[in-house]
Design a protein around this motif. Structure first.
Motif, short mmCIF file in Angstrom:
data_model
loop_
_atom_site.label_atom_id
_atom_site.label_comp_id
_atom_site.label_asym_id
_atom_site.label_seq_id
_atom_site.Cartn_x
_atom_site.Cartn_y
_atom_site.Cartn_z
N ASP A 184 0.80 -1.22 0.00
CA ASP A 184 0.00 0.00 0.00
C ASP A 184 0.84 1.27 0.00
OD1 ASP A 184 -2.48 -1.29 0.00
OD2 ASP A 184 -2.38 -1.63 2.17
N ILE A 185 2.18 1.12 -0.01
CA ILE A 185 3.07 2.28 0.05
C ILE A 185 4.12 2.18 -1.04
CG2 ILE A 185 4.80 3.49 1.45
CD1 ILE A 185 3.27 2.65 3.94
N LEU A 186 4.35 3.30 -1.74
CA LEU A 186 5.41 3.40 -2.74
C LEU A 186 6.46 4.41 -2.27
CD1 LEU A 186 3.27 3.53 -6.01
CD2 LEU A 186 4.50 1.55 -5.08
N TRP A 187 7.66 4.26 -2.79
CA TRP A 187 8.79 5.13 -2.47
C TRP A 187 9.12 5.94 -3.72
CZ3 TRP A 187 12.34 3.91 1.94
CH2 TRP A 187 13.45 4.76 1.99
N VAL A 188 9.04 7.26 -3.64
CA VAL A 188 9.25 8.13 -4.80
C VAL A 188 10.54 8.92 -4.64
CG1 VAL A 188 8.33 10.06 -6.15
CG2 VAL A 188 6.78 8.31 -5.23
N HIS A 189 11.33 8.95 -5.72
CA HIS A 189 12.57 9.72 -5.76
C HIS A 189 12.47 10.78 -6.85
CE1 HIS A 189 16.78 10.84 -5.90
NE2 HIS A 189 16.82 10.53 -7.18
N TYR A 190 12.70 12.04 -6.48
CA TYR A 190 12.71 13.15 -7.44
C TYR A 190 14.11 13.26 -8.06
CZ TYR A 190 8.21 14.93 -5.74
OH TYR A 190 6.88 15.07 -5.42
N MET A 191 14.19 13.18 -9.37
CA MET A 191 15.47 13.22 -10.07
C MET A 191 15.87 14.65 -10.46
SD MET A 191 15.17 9.93 -12.64
CE MET A 191 13.81 10.61 -13.57
N ASP A 192 17.15 14.83 -10.67
CA ASP A 192 17.67 16.12 -11.16
C ASP A 192 17.56 16.16 -12.68
OD1 ASP A 192 18.28 17.14 -8.69
OD2 ASP A 192 20.38 16.55 -8.74
N GLN A 193 16.35 16.02 -13.18
CA GLN A 193 16.17 15.98 -14.63
C GLN A 193 15.03 16.90 -15.04
OE1 GLN A 193 16.73 12.38 -17.23
NE2 GLN A 193 14.49 12.39 -17.24
N ALA A 194 15.24 17.64 -16.11
CA ALA A 194 14.20 18.47 -16.71
C ALA A 194 13.91 17.94 -18.10
CB ALA A 194 14.63 19.93 -16.78
N THR A 195 12.63 17.97 -18.49
CA THR A 195 12.25 17.50 -19.81
C THR A 195 11.31 18.49 -20.47
OG1 THR A 195 10.29 16.28 -19.06
CG2 THR A 195 12.40 15.11 -19.03
N ALA A 196 11.23 18.40 -21.78
CA ALA A 196 10.29 19.19 -22.56
C ALA A 196 9.82 18.34 -23.74
CB ALA A 196 10.94 20.48 -23.06
N LEU A 197 8.74 18.76 -24.35
CA LEU A 197 8.18 18.05 -25.51
C LEU A 197 7.92 16.59 -25.18
CD1 LEU A 197 10.43 19.56 -28.33
CD2 LEU A 197 8.12 20.28 -27.65
N ASN A 198 7.23 16.38 -24.02
CA ASN A 198 6.89 15.03 -23.57
C ASN A 198 8.10 14.11 -23.48
OD1 ASN A 198 4.22 14.69 -22.73
ND2 ASN A 198 3.46 14.72 -24.83
N GLY A 199 9.19 14.65 -22.96
CA GLY A 199 10.37 13.85 -22.70
C GLY A 199 11.34 13.74 -23.85
N LYS A 200 11.02 14.36 -24.99
CA LYS A 200 11.93 14.29 -26.14
C LYS A 200 13.21 15.07 -25.91
CE LYS A 200 8.15 13.64 -29.48
NZ LYS A 200 7.05 13.70 -28.52
N VAL A 201 13.13 16.13 -25.08
CA VAL A 201 14.29 16.92 -24.69
C VAL A 201 14.55 16.69 -23.21
CG1 VAL A 201 15.26 19.24 -24.49
CG2 VAL A 201 13.78 18.68 -26.44
N LYS A 202 15.77 16.30 -22.87
CA LYS A 202 16.11 16.01 -21.47
C LYS A 202 17.43 16.68 -21.10
CE LYS A 202 13.97 11.41 -21.48
NZ LYS A 202 14.19 9.97 -21.24
N GLU A 203 17.51 17.10 -19.85
CA GLU A 203 18.75 17.70 -19.36
C GLU A 203 18.85 17.48 -17.85
OE1 GLU A 203 20.62 22.18 -18.89
OE2 GLU A 203 19.48 21.70 -20.72
N MET A 204 20.04 17.14 -17.40
CA MET A 204 20.27 17.00 -15.97
C MET A 204 20.56 18.37 -15.38
SD MET A 204 19.76 13.85 -15.58
CE MET A 204 20.21 13.69 -13.84
N ILE A 205 19.85 18.71 -14.30
CA ILE A 205 20.00 20.02 -13.65
C ILE A 205 20.20 19.79 -12.16
CG2 ILE A 205 18.93 22.24 -13.16
CD1 ILE A 205 17.40 22.01 -15.76
N THR A 206 21.39 20.02 -11.68
CA THR A 206 21.74 19.76 -10.29
C THR A 206 20.84 20.55 -9.34
OG1 THR A 206 24.04 19.38 -10.90
CG2 THR A 206 23.58 19.86 -8.58
N GLY A 207 20.27 19.85 -8.38
CA GLY A 207 19.46 20.49 -7.35
C GLY A 207 17.98 20.60 -7.67
N LYS A 208 17.60 20.32 -8.90
CA LYS A 208 16.19 20.47 -9.28
C LYS A 208 15.30 19.48 -8.52
CE LYS A 208 13.10 20.08 -13.26
NZ LYS A 208 12.48 18.80 -12.83
N GLY A 209 15.75 18.24 -8.36
CA GLY A 209 14.94 17.25 -7.67
C GLY A 209 14.64 17.66 -6.24
N GLU A 210 15.64 18.17 -5.56
CA GLU A 210 15.46 18.60 -4.18
C GLU A 210 14.46 19.76 -4.09
OE1 GLU A 210 18.25 20.55 -0.67
OE2 GLU A 210 19.11 19.03 -2.01
#
Length: 247
Positions: free
Chosen positions: A32-58
């Protein structure tokens, strides 16, 4: 094995269940419980464009936690349970509805180009739109009868999605106005509990909202990344700081 004590129970992080554009979702030893991790990743165009951005997940995690707590305090049931770390949280396991509910308070994004209206024109009444949640199909628009015919939700659930989204909009809009920010538009997702109750899911952050500074007109959301107009984390940090000060 990574674990945390939650309400007298040891919750263990287990196998990866799903990876989205900006989050990873893991199984735990409690179904009944899931564990979610926020990544340091930004996307655009439904994930077609991706970039790692330090601190974004936090930043996303912190903003989302604050807003989910605020909604909980105001009677909006949601999947958020507790923070595990600066980037991780526990949430209730849900059967996610394949429907994204978009609420628009002001004209922006595709709405402007589609209807040839002035950006930031206030929309009265507030506009609600449904989209079928599918990256492969670029999240196409879907209407009430299509949702019912395809069995994605029943009539009662559809009415709940509309009302719950209106309630969330009223609360979030007031919260952001207090800190000098226009809540332009935002996307919500919902899911069914094991008992069949529909509650709010996903996240509440500048990744799924358009936020504009009332004084300067500056974007404080992922549009900065989409438009390559600066450091996206500056706006996210501004939003978090203002929310924390308001608390």
């Amino acid at each position: 094995m990574v674990s945390i004590d939650y309400q007298g129970q040891t919750i263990e992080k287990q196998a990866l269940r799903y990876q989205g554009k900006a989050k990873q979702v893991f199984q735990t030893n409690d179904p009944d419980i899931l564990w979610v991790h926020y990544m340091d990743q930004a996307t655009a165009l439904n994930g077609k464009v991706k970039e790692m951005i330090t601190g974004k997940g936090e930043l996303n995690s912190a903003i989302s936690h604050l807003l989910f707590d605020y909604l909980t305090q105001n009677g909006i049931e949601n999947h958020y349970l507790t923070a595990v770390s600066k980037t991780d949280e526990l949430v209730t396991t849900l059967d996610i509805l394949p429907i994204e509910v978009v609420t628009r308070n002001y004209a922006s994004g595709h709405f402007v180009s589609k209807f040839d209206v002035t950006p930031m024109q206030q929309l009265t009444p507030t506009v609600q739109e449904f989209y079928y949640k599918s990256d492969a199909l670029d999240d196409p628009f879907i209407n009430d009868s299509q949702i019912l015919a395809l069995g994605y939700a029943n009539a009662v659930e559809l009415a709940q999605l509309r009302q719950k989204s209106q309630d969330v909009n009223q609360l979030l809009r007031a919260r952001f106005e207090k800190i000098g920010i226009h809540l332009v538009d935002f996307k919500l997702e919902f899911g069914r509990t094991r008992a069949g109750k529909v509650i709010l899911a996903d996240e509440l952050s500048p990744d799924n909202m358009r936020l504009v500074d009332m004084r300067t007109g500056a974007s404080l959301d992922k549009d900065v990344f989409r438009q390559h107009s600066g450091d996206v984390t500056i706006g996210y940090q501004d939003v978090l700081t203002r929310l924390q000060q308001e608390d």
